[in-house]
Design a protein around this motif. Structure first.
Motif, short mmCIF file in Angstrom:
data_model
loop_
_atom_site.label_atom_id
_atom_site.label_comp_id
_atom_site.label_asym_id
_atom_site.label_seq_id
_atom_site.Cartn_x
_atom_site.Cartn_y
_atom_site.Cartn_z
N ILE A 324 -11.73 -58.26 70.68
CA ILE A 324 -12.28 -58.44 72.02
C ILE A 324 -12.78 -57.09 72.55
CG2 ILE A 324 -10.78 -60.40 72.50
CD1 ILE A 324 -9.03 -58.55 74.17
N LYS A 325 -13.62 -57.14 73.55
CA LYS A 325 -14.28 -55.92 74.05
C LYS A 325 -13.26 -54.90 74.54
CE LYS A 325 -17.95 -54.36 77.13
NZ LYS A 325 -18.97 -54.77 78.12
N GLU A 326 -12.18 -55.36 75.17
CA GLU A 326 -11.19 -54.44 75.72
C GLU A 326 -10.52 -53.61 74.64
OE1 GLU A 326 -9.10 -56.14 79.60
OE2 GLU A 326 -9.28 -57.65 78.03
N SER A 327 -10.47 -54.10 73.42
CA SER A 327 -9.86 -53.31 72.35
C SER A 327 -10.70 -52.08 72.04
CB SER A 327 -9.69 -54.16 71.09
OG SER A 327 -10.94 -54.46 70.49
N GLU A 328 -11.98 -52.14 72.35
CA GLU A 328 -12.89 -51.01 72.11
C GLU A 328 -12.96 -50.07 73.30
OE1 GLU A 328 -17.42 -50.17 70.41
OE2 GLU A 328 -16.79 -52.19 70.99
N THR A 329 -12.75 -50.58 74.50
CA THR A 329 -12.82 -49.74 75.69
C THR A 329 -11.48 -49.10 76.03
OG1 THR A 329 -12.44 -51.67 77.12
CG2 THR A 329 -14.72 -51.09 76.64
N ASN A 330 -10.40 -49.58 75.41
CA ASN A 330 -9.09 -48.99 75.64
C ASN A 330 -9.07 -47.55 75.14
OD1 ASN A 330 -6.15 -49.56 76.37
ND2 ASN A 330 -5.91 -48.78 74.28
N GLU A 331 -8.17 -46.73 75.70
CA GLU A 331 -7.99 -45.36 75.24
C GLU A 331 -6.54 -45.18 74.80
OE1 GLU A 331 -8.70 -41.79 73.97
OE2 GLU A 331 -10.30 -42.99 74.85
N PRO A 332 -6.27 -45.05 73.52
CA PRO A 332 -7.23 -44.99 72.41
C PRO A 332 -7.77 -46.36 72.05
CG PRO A 332 -5.02 -44.96 71.53
CD PRO A 332 -4.87 -44.94 73.03
N ARG A 333 -8.92 -46.37 71.38
CA ARG A 333 -9.45 -47.64 70.88
C ARG A 333 -8.49 -48.22 69.85
NH1 ARG A 333 -14.99 -47.31 68.37
NH2 ARG A 333 -13.95 -45.66 67.18
N ILE A 334 -8.39 -49.54 69.86
CA ILE A 334 -7.37 -50.20 69.06
C ILE A 334 -7.92 -50.65 67.71
CG2 ILE A 334 -5.83 -52.21 68.92
CD1 ILE A 334 -5.55 -52.04 71.94
N THR A 335 -7.24 -50.25 66.65
CA THR A 335 -7.55 -50.79 65.31
C THR A 335 -7.28 -52.30 65.33
OG1 THR A 335 -7.15 -48.76 64.07
CG2 THR A 335 -6.78 -50.84 62.91
N THR A 336 -8.24 -53.07 64.86
CA THR A 336 -8.12 -54.51 64.97
C THR A 336 -8.86 -55.20 63.84
OG1 THR A 336 -8.41 -56.39 66.51
CG2 THR A 336 -10.19 -54.77 66.41
N VAL A 337 -8.59 -56.47 63.68
CA VAL A 337 -9.35 -57.32 62.77
C VAL A 337 -10.28 -58.16 63.63
CG1 VAL A 337 -9.28 -59.12 61.01
CG2 VAL A 337 -7.47 -57.37 61.09
N ARG A 338 -11.56 -57.91 63.50
CA ARG A 338 -12.52 -58.62 64.35
C ARG A 338 -12.89 -59.96 63.72
NH1 ARG A 338 -17.79 -55.42 65.24
NH2 ARG A 338 -18.17 -56.07 63.09
N GLN A 339 -12.67 -61.01 64.47
CA GLN A 339 -13.13 -62.32 64.02
C GLN A 339 -14.44 -62.66 64.73
OE1 GLN A 339 -11.41 -65.99 65.36
NE2 GLN A 339 -9.86 -64.93 66.58
N PRO A 340 -15.34 -63.36 64.04
CA PRO A 340 -16.66 -63.66 64.61
C PRO A 340 -16.57 -64.84 65.58
CG PRO A 340 -16.50 -64.58 62.42
CD PRO A 340 -15.20 -63.86 62.66
#
Length: 388
Positions: A324-340
């Motif tokens: 989700i977008k918030e995982s990228e805007t968080n500080e620090p950015r969160i390592t994640t598995v992106r599902q489409p």
């Protein structure tokens, strides 16, 4: 007088124009068979076509353009049914009024009110909208808000009578309701199908298991992690189940025993995940890596750690799942598995179109790939493009 009314009612019933449903019932075949016989006679077996023709003759049925459209279930509308959204919106009474000035109020942070379902469903819905628009179709959306099982069944049944087919999010309606719906219209399941799809539902999902397995293997291989904790979602979530299976597979593939890893259930909730993490901190039970079954929980974990001056990833690695977008805007950015998520909606619509065009085909099953996104919550400094 009673005899007169009875005769009048009988005349009214007998004068009622027969429908395609009457034809199907009289012939002992499905509505789809009547539809194909009317539109493409050669596609129906001669014996079946003869039954239908005899029923039409007995009933005096006259197929019209609109009737054939109804028989073919071609309304040009696809339904999307989802529930579990009870807390996402303000459903209080709304009254139109005019005002002379704008309202002014303080707007405090709403960190405790995150609902991952809204973020996930928003993207799936957007994908369905895009694909129906691209194909010249319309999308009808229904949310099962605050309804019991009987209410959900009635709502879904009403919707089924207005669309060519239904796309149903997993856990939105009871299994018994799904079977009832499938007898009326084609049904495409998103995320999972009942009983491991033994009933042969058309299914669109993502590679939850493979994505989580890859993430765990990366943490072990690159960061030599041997101290994990897993923060899970609700027990009835198919996504949660597959992700935990992948988590266990990742550990076993590196000769680690999943039974030694503590599991905490946070129900895909930002708030519960933060509370669980705060409790681990107070008991001095923080592991080297906290693996979360979705991004919302990872965000809650990060908040608790940062509130206690625990460094990410130097002291604790945190990972999520979804992208989700918030995982990228968080500080620090969160390592994640992106599902489409958006493509999940598009694939569901595409699958529905395939089913409508091929009503007798074997069940369609599509699994979309996921992507492991390595970010600062596990990797520390991420090399810039072009860096070694």
């Amino acid at each position: 007088m009673i005899q007169f009314i009875s005769s009048l009612l009988g005349a009214m019933v007998s004068s009622k124009k027969p429908t395609v449903y009457d034809v199907a019932r009289e012939a002992g075949v499905s509505i789809a068979s009547v539809s194909r016989s009317l539109r493409k006679p050669d596609s129906v077996r001669p014996a079946t076509r003869e039954l239908i023709d005899q029923a039409i003759e007995r009933l005096g049925y006259v197929p019209s353009g609109s009737a054939q459209s109804l028989a073919a279930r071609r309304t040009g509308v696809i339904g999307l049914f989802m529930s579990n959204l009870d807390e996402l919106d303000d459903l209080s009474d709304f009254t139109l009024s005019s005002v002379d000035e704008a309202n002014v109020e303080f707007d405090p942070p709403r960190r405790d009110n995150h609902h991952n379902d809204s973020l996930y469903f928003d993207q799936v819905l957007r994908g369905c909208e895009l694909e129906t628009w691209r194909r010249g179709l319309s999308l009808m959306v229904n949310l099962g808000l605050n309804r019991n099982e009987k209410g959900l069944t009635q709502l879904a049944s009403d919707m089924a009578g207005k669309v060519d087919g239904l796309i149903v999010m997993a856990r939105s309606v009871p299994d018994s309701t799904l079977e009832f719906l499938r007898r009326r219209v084609p049904v495409v399941m998103v995320a999972d199908a009942p009983s491991d799809n033994e009933s042969g539902y058309d299914l669109v999902r993502v590679s939850n298991r493979k994505g989580m397995r890859t993430l765990v293997q990366h943490l072990i291989d690159r960061h030599h992690i041997d101290d994990f904790a897993y923060i899970a979602g609700p027990d009835d979530s198919p996504d949660n189940h597959k992700r935990y299976v992948g988590f266990c597979e990742g550990l076993r593939s590196r000769n680690m025993n999943p039974e030694t890893v503590p599991i905490y259930r946070a129900e895909f909730s930002w708030t519960i995940a933060r509370t669980i993490t705060q409790d681990m901190i107070s008991r001095h039970k923080i592991p080297r890596a906290l693996v979360c079954a979705n991004d919302q929980m990872a965000l809650g974990v990060c908040r608790a750690l940062m509130d206690n001056d625990i460094r990410i990833p130097q002291d604790v690695i945190v990972t999520g799942f979804d992208g989700i977008k918030e995982s990228e805007t968080n500080e620090p950015r969160i390592t994640t598995v992106r599902q489409p998520m958006r493509n999940l909606g598009r694939a569901a619509v595409s699958t529905m179109v395939q089913r409508l065009e091929n009503p007798d085909a074997e069940p369609f099953s599509t699994e979309l790939p996921v992507t492991l996104l390595l970010r600062e919550s596990s990797e520390g400094k991420i090399p810039a493009r072009g860096d070694d």
